[in-house]
Design a protein around this motif. Structure first.
Motif, PDB file in Angstrom:
ATOM      1  N   ALA A   1      31.335  38.574  22.062  1.00  0.00           N
ATOM      2  CA  ALA A   1      31.156  39.517  23.182  1.00  0.00           C
ATOM      3  C   ALA A   1      30.782  40.898  22.657  1.00  0.00           C
ATOM      4  N   ASN A   2      31.446  41.317  21.580  1.00  0.00           N
ATOM      5  CA  ASN A   2      31.159  42.636  21.008  1.00  0.00           C
ATOM      6  C   ASN A   2      29.778  42.692  20.354  1.00  0.00           C
ATOM      7  N   ALA A   3      29.238  41.522  20.019  1.00  0.00           N
ATOM      8  CA  ALA A   3      27.872  41.473  19.467  1.00  0.00           C
ATOM      9  C   ALA A   3      26.823  41.432  20.580  1.00  0.00           C
ATOM     10  N   GLY A   4      27.295  41.509  21.831  1.00  0.00           N
ATOM     11  CA  GLY A   4      26.369  41.647  22.951  1.00  0.00           C
ATOM     12  C   GLY A   4      25.808  40.359  23.518  1.00  0.00           C
ATOM     13  N   TYR A   5      26.278  39.220  23.042  1.00  0.00           N
ATOM     14  CA  TYR A   5      25.794  37.947  23.588  1.00  0.00           C
ATOM     15  C   TYR A   5      26.299  37.746  25.024  1.00  0.00           C
ATOM     16  N   PRO A   6      25.478  37.198  25.921  1.00  0.00           N
ATOM     17  CA  PRO A   6      26.029  36.654  27.162  1.00  0.00           C
ATOM     18  C   PRO A   6      27.034  35.555  26.794  1.00  0.00           C
ATOM     19  N   LEU A   7      28.187  35.544  27.475  1.00  0.00           N
ATOM     20  CA  LEU A   7      29.296  34.685  27.048  1.00  0.00           C
ATOM     21  C   LEU A   7      29.679  33.713  28.160  1.00  0.00           C
ATOM     22  N   GLY A   8      30.136  32.539  27.759  1.00  0.00           N
ATOM     23  CA  GLY A   8      30.600  31.567  28.736  1.00  0.00           C
ATOM     24  C   GLY A   8      31.723  30.719  28.163  1.00  0.00           C
ATOM     25  N   PHE A   9      32.444  30.041  29.063  1.00  0.00           N
ATOM     26  CA  PHE A   9      33.519  29.134  28.642  1.00  0.00           C
ATOM     27  C   PHE A   9      33.388  27.823  29.401  1.00  0.00           C
ATOM     28  N   ILE A  10      33.537  26.737  28.665  1.00  0.00           N
ATOM     29  CA  ILE A  10      33.608  25.424  29.290  1.00  0.00           C
ATOM     30  C   ILE A  10      35.056  24.965  29.186  1.00  0.00           C
ATOM     31  N   ILE A  11      35.675  24.728  30.321  1.00  0.00           N
ATOM     32  CA  ILE A  11      37.039  24.173  30.307  1.00  0.00           C
ATOM     33  C   ILE A  11      36.855  22.667  30.378  1.00  0.00           C
ATOM     34  N   ALA A  12      37.049  22.012  29.233  1.00  0.00           N
ATOM     35  CA  ALA A  12      36.724  20.581  29.178  1.00  0.00           C
ATOM     36  C   ALA A  12      37.400  19.919  27.983  1.00  0.00           C
ATOM     37  N   PRO A  13      37.840  18.669  28.177  1.00  0.00           N
ATOM     38  CA  PRO A  13      37.983  18.024  29.466  1.00  0.00           C
ATOM     39  C   PRO A  13      39.271  18.506  30.128  1.00  0.00           C
ATOM     40  N   ILE A  14      39.197  18.757  31.418  1.00  0.00           N
ATOM     41  CA  ILE A  14      40.418  19.117  32.153  1.00  0.00           C
ATOM     42  C   ILE A  14      41.241  17.837  32.269  1.00  0.00           C
ATOM     43  N   TYR A  15      42.440  17.890  31.711  1.00  0.00           N
ATOM     44  CA  TYR A  15      43.241  16.677  31.519  1.00  0.00           C
ATOM     45  C   TYR A  15      44.600  16.872  32.193  1.00  0.00           C
ATOM     46  N   LEU A  16      44.945  15.963  33.079  1.00  0.00           N
ATOM     47  CA  LEU A  16      46.207  16.068  33.806  1.00  0.00           C
ATOM     48  C   LEU A  16      47.364  15.521  32.964  1.00  0.00           C
ATOM     49  N   HIS A  17      48.292  16.389  32.659  1.00  0.00           N
ATOM     50  CA  HIS A  17      49.489  15.994  31.901  1.00  0.00           C
ATOM     51  C   HIS A  17      50.653  16.761  32.508  1.00  0.00           C
ATOM     52  N   GLU A  18      51.834  16.443  32.113  1.00  0.00           N
ATOM     53  CA  GLU A  18      53.002  17.144  32.654  1.00  0.00           C
ATOM     54  C   GLU A  18      52.896  18.632  32.313  1.00  0.00           C
ATOM     55  N   GLY A  19      52.968  19.461  33.328  1.00  0.00           N
ATOM     56  CA  GLY A  19      52.884  20.908  33.097  1.00  0.00           C
ATOM     57  C   GLY A  19      51.460  21.432  32.980  1.00  0.00           C
ATOM     58  N   TRP A  20      50.464  20.654  33.431  1.00  0.00           N
ATOM     59  CA  TRP A  20      49.067  21.076  33.228  1.00  0.00           C
ATOM     60  C   TRP A  20      48.726  22.378  33.956  1.00  0.00           C
ATOM     61  N   LYS A  21      49.306  22.575  35.145  1.00  0.00           N
ATOM     62  CA  LYS A  21      48.967  23.796  35.895  1.00  0.00           C
ATOM     63  C   LYS A  21      49.410  25.034  35.132  1.00  0.00           C
ATOM     64  N   ASP A  22      50.607  24.963  34.584  1.00  0.00           N
ATOM     65  CA  ASP A  22      51.131  26.078  33.801  1.00  0.00           C
ATOM     66  C   ASP A  22      50.331  26.255  32.507  1.00  0.00           C
ATOM     67  N   GLY A  23      49.972  25.124  31.885  1.00  0.00           N
ATOM     68  CA  GLY A  23      49.203  25.159  30.625  1.00  0.00           C
ATOM     69  C   GLY A  23      47.859  25.850  30.794  1.00  0.00           C
ATOM     70  N   TYR A  24      47.142  25.500  31.861  1.00  0.00           N
ATOM     71  CA  TYR A  24      45.820  26.101  32.078  1.00  0.00           C
ATOM     72  C   TYR A  24      45.936  27.564  32.530  1.00  0.00           C
ATOM     73  N   LYS A  25      47.011  27.865  33.240  1.00  0.00           N
ATOM     74  CA  LYS A  25      47.223  29.262  33.639  1.00  0.00           C
ATOM     75  C   LYS A  25      47.447  30.136  32.402  1.00  0.00           C
ATOM     76  N   LYS A  26      48.294  29.646  31.481  1.00  0.00           N
ATOM     77  CA  LYS A  26      48.572  30.409  30.250  1.00  0.00           C
ATOM     78  C   LYS A  26      47.299  30.582  29.417  1.00  0.00           C
ATOM     79  N   MET A  27      46.473  29.528  29.381  1.00  0.00           N
ATOM     80  CA  MET A  27      45.212  29.598  28.634  1.00  0.00           C
ATOM     81  C   MET A  27      44.349  30.753  29.160  1.00  0.00           C
ATOM     82  N   LEU A  28      44.215  30.847  30.490  1.00  0.00           N
ATOM     83  CA  LEU A  28      43.371  31.893  31.079  1.00  0.00           C
ATOM     84  C   LEU A  28      44.026  33.270  30.983  1.00  0.00           C
ATOM     85  N   GLU A  29      45.359  33.305  30.986  1.00  0.00           N
ATOM     86  CA  GLU A  29      46.056  34.596  30.783  1.00  0.00           C
ATOM     87  C   GLU A  29      45.761  35.134  29.383  1.00  0.00           C
ATOM     88  N   LYS A  30      45.767  34.243  28.387  1.00  0.00           N
ATOM     89  CA  LYS A  30      45.447  34.669  27.008  1.00  0.00           C
ATOM     90  C   LYS A  30      44.014  35.188  26.938  1.00  0.00           C
TER      91      LYS A  30
END
Length: 342
Positions: A224-253
């Motif tokens: 990002a600091n080098a000026g590139y357009p940036l993107g994220f692929i969330i993949a594969p989205i995998y359902l496991h115990e606590g997945w909602k919390d896991g993905y929330k923490k990922m995006l918080e980081k």
């Protein structure tokens, strides 16, 4: 920390040595003391070391083949681009769910192609045909190109080639953090640099041999600091115990570390976990201890473009994934664009 990839064994097609990059790479590997063998074709590597399939698979994943890309008709690509551009095939990562498990079949070794001018020439043709429309090229359909580029600099050359083009754009995605050599490339905002991210559970159990989440985020900040357009692929989205919390923490980081200036031109792509019956057989053979849930009875059948059924999540599960992650992204990155969910 995952160290940058160094092959244990290198094969070379004799004709690859007619190209400057072929000569340069073989000289580099000789200086590194890596064993180099000849092969008539990058598609037919025989006599790989290993006493059984398990060993041979792992050795193949640390073998690099230097060859020529002979088929120069590019595939039409995924939802993310018009064409797939082939600089490499294969990956050194050991992601249990990866679709390359089946597309690579008995050839899990990594191939890098040195006839770059031929590849760029074809890209030029495709751009001319579609001009003045923009033509997007995806460089990571059959490999994680960043994982070997510190050795080859193929991707760096491609970034600069598209940086100078009038109607071309380059895209690729990586799970590796070894990006330093790409930071000074003259990209002219024509390359979207994407990182594949996942929650800690998925990375820990299903993505061995790849950079950890915090390393990918650190690399994304550099990019990002080098000026590139940036993107994220969330993949594969995998359902496991606590997945909602896991993905929330990922995006918080992610929001905690990513410079604010990047939020405006940020893209997200979301891909749910899926598998096919042939993939399931290969995965269970290569990773017999995997925790990956591959129970067809829990899934919905979906007809795939290659004439084979995929097993995806049920419609209610898909809606829940889309709503949950979509809401997280809108909360943390309100200016970002969610390109698709599949």
């Amino acid at each position: 920390m995952v160290r940058p990839f160094v092959p244990q064994l290198v094969y070379v097609e004799p004709k690859a040595l007619d190209y400057p990059l072929g000569k340069e790479l073989i000289a580099k590997f000789e200086n590194m003391g890596i064993e180099i063998r000849q092969t008539t074709s990058h598609n037919h590597i025989r006599n790989l070391p290993g006493e059984n399939d398990f060993q041979k698979y792992r050795i193949a994943k640390s073998t690099l083949v230097v060859g020529l890309r002979k088929t120069l008709k590019f595939d039409t690509s995924k939802p993310s681009a018009e064409y797939a551009i082939p600089f490499a095939t294969g990956c050194m990562g050991h992601c249990h769910y990866c679709y390359l498990q089946t597309t690579m079949g008995s050839k899990p070794y990594i191939r890098t192609y040195v006839n770059l001018d031929d590849i760029f020439e074809v890209a030029e043709q495709y751009m001319k045909e579609r001009a003045p429309e923009t033509t997007r090229f995806e460089a990571s359909c059959t490999s994680d190109i960043v994982g070997i580029d510190h050795l080859t600099h193929t991707l760096k050359k491609a970034i600069e080639f598209f940086g100078e083009s009038e109607y071309g754009q380059l895209r690729f995605v990586t799970k590796f953090s070894h990006v330093d050599h790409l930071l000074d490339a003259k990209h002219n905002n024509k390359t979207r640099f994407r990182f594949s991210i996942n929650d800690e559970y998925v990375i820990k159990y299903f993505e061995p041999g790849t950079s950890r989440l915090h390393e990918r985020i650190q690399a994304a900040v550099k990019v990002a600091n080098a000026g590139y357009p940036l993107g994220f692929i969330i993949a594969p989205i995998y359902l496991h115990e606590g997945w909602k919390d896991g993905y929330k923490k990922m995006l918080e980081k992610l929001v905690e570390h990513l410079p604010k200036k990047t939020h405006e031109n940020l893209t997200f792509e979301m891909i749910q976990h899926r598998f096919t019956k042939p993939a399931k057989r290969v995965i269970q053979k290569n990773y017999p201890m995997t925790k990956l849930e591959l129970d067809e009875s829990k899934r919905k059948q979906k007809w795939g473009r290659y004439g084979i059924y995929k097993y995806v999540y049920t419609d209610p599960e898909q809606e829940e994934i889309k709503d949950t992650l979509g809401n997280y992204i809108q909360t943390f990155f309100p200016q970002a664009n969610i390109e698709y969910f599949t």
